[in-house]
Enzyme design. Structure first.
Site, mmCIF file in Angstrom:
data_model
loop_
_atom_site.group_PDB
_atom_site.id
_atom_site.type_symbol
_atom_site.label_atom_id
_atom_site.label_comp_id
_atom_site.label_asym_id
_atom_site.label_seq_id
_atom_site.Cartn_x
_atom_site.Cartn_y
_atom_site.Cartn_z
ATOM 1 N N TRP A 73 -7.040 -14.203 11.219
ATOM 2 C CA TRP A 73 -7.162 -12.745 11.368
ATOM 3 C C TRP A 73 -8.573 -12.280 11.635
ATOM 4 O O TRP A 73 -8.789 -11.272 12.280
ATOM 5 C CB TRP A 73 -6.599 -12.027 10.126
ATOM 6 C CG TRP A 73 -7.441 -12.104 8.881
ATOM 7 C CD1 TRP A 73 -7.523 -13.154 8.016
ATOM 8 C CD2 TRP A 73 -8.305 -11.087 8.353
ATOM 9 N NE1 TRP A 73 -8.371 -12.858 6.984
ATOM 10 C CE2 TRP A 73 -8.863 -11.587 7.161
ATOM 11 C CE3 TRP A 73 -8.647 -9.795 8.774
ATOM 12 C CZ2 TRP A 73 -9.764 -10.855 6.381
ATOM 13 C CZ3 TRP A 73 -9.542 -9.067 7.995
ATOM 14 C CH2 TRP A 73 -10.085 -9.597 6.817
ATOM 15 N N ARG A 106 0.839 -1.213 0.000
ATOM 16 C CA ARG A 106 0.000 0.000 0.000
ATOM 17 C C ARG A 106 0.865 1.251 0.000
ATOM 18 O O ARG A 106 0.598 2.216 -0.696
ATOM 19 C CB ARG A 106 -0.928 -0.005 1.211
ATOM 20 C CG ARG A 106 -2.278 -0.665 0.985
ATOM 21 C CD ARG A 106 -2.181 -2.023 0.317
ATOM 22 N NE ARG A 106 -3.453 -2.728 0.260
ATOM 23 C CZ ARG A 106 -3.881 -3.568 1.199
ATOM 24 N NH1 ARG A 106 -3.122 -3.843 2.254
ATOM 25 N NH2 ARG A 106 -5.053 -4.170 1.053
ATOM 26 N N ASP A 140 0.001 -6.685 -3.473
ATOM 27 C CA ASP A 140 -1.409 -6.347 -3.234
ATOM 28 C C ASP A 140 -1.800 -5.390 -4.336
ATOM 29 O O ASP A 140 -0.930 -4.948 -5.106
ATOM 30 C CB ASP A 140 -1.603 -5.710 -1.845
ATOM 31 C CG ASP A 140 -3.004 -5.984 -1.291
ATOM 32 O OD1 ASP A 140 -3.991 -5.616 -1.963
ATOM 33 O OD2 ASP A 140 -3.118 -6.581 -0.206
ATOM 34 N N HIS A 194 -6.842 -9.713 -4.099
ATOM 35 C CA HIS A 194 -5.900 -8.612 -3.828
ATOM 36 C C HIS A 194 -4.820 -8.588 -4.901
ATOM 37 O O HIS A 194 -3.641 -8.361 -4.611
ATOM 38 C CB HIS A 194 -5.266 -8.770 -2.437
ATOM 39 C CG HIS A 194 -6.188 -8.371 -1.317
ATOM 40 N ND1 HIS A 194 -6.393 -7.070 -0.951
ATOM 41 C CD2 HIS A 194 -6.973 -9.120 -0.496
ATOM 42 C CE1 HIS A 194 -7.260 -7.020 0.052
ATOM 43 N NE2 HIS A 194 -7.630 -8.255 0.342
ATOM 44 N N TYR A 246 -4.126 -5.885 15.014
ATOM 45 C CA TYR A 246 -4.044 -5.041 13.818
ATOM 46 C C TYR A 246 -3.591 -3.632 14.189
ATOM 47 O O TYR A 246 -4.381 -2.810 14.667
ATOM 48 C CB TYR A 246 -5.395 -5.037 13.101
ATOM 49 C CG TYR A 246 -5.465 -6.100 12.022
ATOM 50 C CD1 TYR A 246 -5.066 -7.404 12.296
ATOM 51 C CD2 TYR A 246 -5.895 -5.796 10.739
ATOM 52 C CE1 TYR A 246 -5.106 -8.381 11.308
ATOM 53 C CE2 TYR A 246 -5.944 -6.767 9.742
ATOM 54 C CZ TYR A 246 -5.551 -8.054 10.040
ATOM 55 O OH TYR A 246 -5.594 -9.005 9.064
ATOM 56 N N GLU A 271 -2.518 1.161 4.460
ATOM 57 C CA GLU A 271 -3.306 2.068 3.623
ATOM 58 C C GLU A 271 -3.169 3.519 4.092
ATOM 59 O O GLU A 271 -3.026 4.434 3.296
ATOM 60 C CB GLU A 271 -4.795 1.695 3.641
ATOM 61 C CG GLU A 271 -5.149 0.459 2.831
ATOM 62 C CD GLU A 271 -5.099 -0.806 3.646
ATOM 63 O OE1 GLU A 271 -4.395 -0.833 4.689
ATOM 64 O OE2 GLU A 271 -5.769 -1.792 3.273
ATOM 65 N N ASP A 314 -2.971 -1.152 12.455
ATOM 66 C CA ASP A 314 -3.372 -0.013 11.628
ATOM 67 C C ASP A 314 -4.485 0.799 12.292
ATOM 68 O O ASP A 314 -4.878 1.846 11.788
ATOM 69 C CB ASP A 314 -3.779 -0.437 10.205
ATOM 70 C CG ASP A 314 -4.797 -1.570 10.181
ATOM 71 O OD1 ASP A 314 -5.107 -2.137 11.264
ATOM 72 O OD2 ASP A 314 -5.291 -1.900 9.093
ATOM 73 N N ASP A 345 -6.954 -14.179 1.314
ATOM 74 C CA ASP A 345 -8.041 -13.446 1.964
ATOM 75 C C ASP A 345 -8.913 -12.701 0.959
ATOM 76 O O ASP A 345 -8.474 -12.302 -0.117
ATOM 77 C CB ASP A 345 -7.476 -12.430 2.978
ATOM 78 C CG ASP A 345 -6.489 -11.464 2.338
ATOM 79 O OD1 ASP A 345 -5.686 -11.906 1.505
ATOM 80 O OD2 ASP A 345 -6.537 -10.260 2.663
ATOM 81 N N GLU A 346 -10.146 -12.528 1.367
ATOM 82 C CA GLU A 346 -11.081 -11.572 0.782
ATOM 83 C C GLU A 346 -11.266 -11.680 -0.731
ATOM 84 O O GLU A 346 -11.403 -10.670 -1.421
ATOM 85 C CB GLU A 346 -10.657 -10.133 1.151
ATOM 86 C CG GLU A 346 -10.707 -9.908 2.645
ATOM 87 C CD GLU A 346 -10.355 -8.482 3.054
ATOM 88 O OE1 GLU A 346 -11.140 -7.919 3.833
ATOM 89 O OE2 GLU A 346 -9.318 -7.957 2.629
#
Ligand code: ACM
Length: 675
Positions: A378, A153, A182, A256, A403, A455, A405, A311-312
């Site tokens: 996670w 990021r 990513d 990602h 996390y 991010e 962030d 992930d995701e």
């Protein structure tokens, strides 16, 4: 020397001061054995015994760097610190005994000696370069103690990474997980696919926040971003190895991956450059690409674990893509979860055939976990517990505790973060393998990892600020047995460690002046509705934001800075005219002078105050009389905010109805306070 322990010396109980505030993570046993000091000066030498080859070279390099005034020798002499590997200690464990003229260190392996040196270093820092006469016996709770840094990021150069490896090593953290790929940029040179670093590593816009989700040629005068060459990465890996840190590379798949699909559009389901995050799993070329890339990654990283993301994935395009549908039919796959699982199985076989092991985010469990895979948990601790109970290895990195962030103090006093609220005390409170699990399950839980997605973290200074001192807590959770952990004691030591890092040029968060959680959340609130039944009138909380289910609004527990802390209950009703509509049953007609609730607003993730609140009462539970209707004009703003919507007056009522309205937006409240 603040802490004291009771010790039995010659049959007498005596109180001996223990300098435990100096060492993070707290050693298993540290006791005072005398009142003299051993000076780490130029009259001293380190002597390595039972260590040879690469290990001896690593230790010598490190000791020469950190203590240039102290020679490393192989022969005996008078004032010495003897570092000896012995057979009867476990890997990574060590013992230190400080005598008048000698310091004896024994360890199960070279890593154990290295950790003994870290303890010695911290004790000496605390005591003006001298070692107090202590005996230490120490061993880690978990073999895997990790930190993840996202360099996609916002790219960070290798100097930054090496500086953080130094700090990790001081804290006995032994895994650095690099999130190398990513959507925001590919960060590792791959010879076979040059477009990854000519194009997919570059964008206009200095920071992730300024980025327009398009990539540019590296020759573009406004190109920002970057990547590590293989030589850079070899340098990082070697630097880490000297500090007994293994670097685990992460190559994201199947999602990602916007940057890869922009560089090689034929790997997406539509063949378009933009608009996809997921690889096409029906396409043979995807497998060719991924295995080619992993083969080059393996050349550079000796780590047994290779992280493959997982992930995701949106999985949307797979549902209609003819190639993906054909793959599902050919392989007898029932759904898109199984399609992802098919890819992960294939990749695992490939890694295993190269002598490596697969680790991935916990979504790799969906559709069936590959047989030898390790799960990095996670989304919640439960996913890791489940994998471990089923015989898989798991490493715990649940967002709630790991996390970095998220904000670590009152959000409006902090640099902008992605959201959330993760103070150091919450990091510290996590137990990755609680006693409530079986012994077998706990044995499969290999450790803990702190993650720093970036991010919102554009600069080195901000990144360090988010890492320290929270990383100290991760280190202690990973190293120190649960029975010895105490936040108050830890906090004192963390303050000292924070001062040391600051003195060494790290930009740390000022823990000494931490403000702490929202005052309302610090202790339960007493009021008339505590414990009373709450009826949900044709409305339901959003599944992720259930908080304490039906008990939430009358449990006395107020929410903190973060709507995600499971104290706030969240409602989203699309275009229906009502988001939240509940009735509190007071059991009997009750004299009431106040009814109110707080709401939280954070517009970024679509969490808003209500546009309208109606508070009414009834004595039969059916016919309600309004007490007040409150309407507001809402303005978008970037900061987390709190507002109370309440009524005050006099009424005798059994039932209190509280309704909050806002279309297309979430509303969150924590408690309906009735006095
Ligand atoms: C993740 O945070 N998506 C692993």
């Amino acid at each position: 020397m603040r802490n004291v322990v009771l010790s039995v010396v010659f049959g007498l109980m005596v109180v001996i001061p223990v300098p435990s505030e100096a060492v993070v993570p707290l050693p298993v046993e540290i006791r005072s054995v005398g009142d003299r000091y051993f000076s780490l000066d130029e009259n001293v030498s380190w002597r390595l015994v039972g260590v040879a080859g690469d290990d001896a070279a690593k230790l010598t390099r490190y000791l020469d760097e950190v203590y240039p005034q102290i020679r490393v020798v192989t022969s005996g002499s008078k004032k010495q610190i003897e570092l000896r590997v012995v057979e009867d200690l476990e890997p990574e464990s060590y013992e230190v005994t400080v005598g008048k003229n000698r310091v004896e260190v024994k360890a199960g392996d070279a890593a154990g000696l290295f950790y003994a040196v870290q303890t010695i270093r911290q004790l000496a820092d605390e005591n003006g370069g001298r070692l107090p006469q202590v005996a230490v016996a120490d061993a880690p709770r978990f073999p895997y103690r990790g930190v993840m840094i996202d360099v996609s990021r916002n790219f960070r150069d290798k100097r930054f990474i090496m500086k953080q490896i130094d700090a990790m090593a001081r804290l006995k953290i032994n895994r650095l997980h690099l999130h190398l790929t990513d959507g925001a940029g590919w960060r590792i040179e791959i010879e076979k696919y040059p477009r990854l670093t000519e194009f997919a590593a570059w964008r206009r816009g200095e920071t992730w926040k300024q980025w327009d989700w398009r990539y540019v040629e590296c020759s573009d005068p406004d190109a920002r971003g970057g990547y590590y060459t293989k030589d850079d990465l070899r340098e990082i890996v070697a630097y880490a190895a000297d500090r007994f840190v293994t670097v685990i590379p992460e190559i994201e798949m199947p999602a990602h991956s916007e940057e890869v699909l922009a560089a090689y559009p034929e790997l997406s389901c539509s063949g378009e450059m933009y608009g996809h995050s997921d690889f096409c799993i029906g396409n043979e070329k995807t497998f060719e690409f991924l295995t080619d890339v992993l083969d080059e990654v393996i050349e550079v990283f000796p780590s047994e674990y290779i992280h493959i993301g997982g992930d995701e994935a949106s999985k949307q395009a797979w549902r209609t893509c003819p190639k993906c549908q054909k793959r599902m039919a050919d392989e007898g796959l029932n759904d898109v979860d199984e399609l992802q699982s098919y890819l992960v199985h294939c990749i695992e076989q490939h890694l295993n055939s190269r002598g490596r092991a697969l680790i991935g985010w916990d979504e790799i469990m969906e559709g069936g976990l590959a047989p030898n895979a390790t799960v990095l948990s996670w989304r919640s601790p439960q996913n890791g517990f489940k994998a471990a109970a089923e015989g898989h290895n798991a490493v715990m990195a649940p967002g709630k505790y790991c996390y970095f962030d998220g904000y670590q103090d009152v959000p409006h006093t902090q640099p902008e973060a992605i959201g959330g609220y993760l103070p150091i005390e919450l990091v510290y409170s996590f137990d990755p393998a609680p006693d409530s699990l079986s012994v077998e399950t706990c044995a499969n839980i290999k450790g803990i990892e702190a993650t720093m997605f970036t991010e919102y973290i554009a600069t080195d200074e901000h990144a360090e600020y988010m890492l320290y001192p929270r990383m100290f807590a991760t280190a202690e959770v990973g190293w120190t047995p649960e029975r010895l952990r105490d936040f108050g004691n830890f906090r004192e030591r963390a303050l000292t460690m924070n001062d040391r890092l600051r003195a060494d040029g790290y930009n740390v968060f000022d823990l000494r002046n931490e403000i702490g959680n929202r005052p309302e959340a610090r202790q339960p609130v007493e009021h008339l509705a505590r414990g009373k039944r709450v009826i949900y009138n044709d409305c339901h909380w959003a599944p992720k934001y259930h908080a304490d289910y039906e008990a939430t609004f009358t449990d006395g527990l107020r929410g903190g800075w973060n709507y995600n802390d499971l104290r706030w209950q969240g409602f989203y009703n699309g275009d229906s005219d009502r988001a939240l509509d509940v009735t509190v049953d007071m059991d009997e007609p009750t004299d009431i002078t106040y009814i109110g609730a707080d709401f939280i607003q954070l517009c970024g993730p679509n969490v808003w105050f209500p546009e309208k609140v109606v508070i009414s009462f009834s004595n039969d539970g059916e016919n309600f009389t309004p007490l007040t209707t409150i309407t507001t004009n809402l303005l978008r703003d970037n900061k987390v905010a709190f507002r109370n919507f309440s009524w005050a007056g006099n009424v005798k009522a059994r039932y209190i109805r509280y309704q909050a309205f806002n279309r297309w937006r979430f509303v969150f409240t924590d408690e309906i306070v009735i006095r």
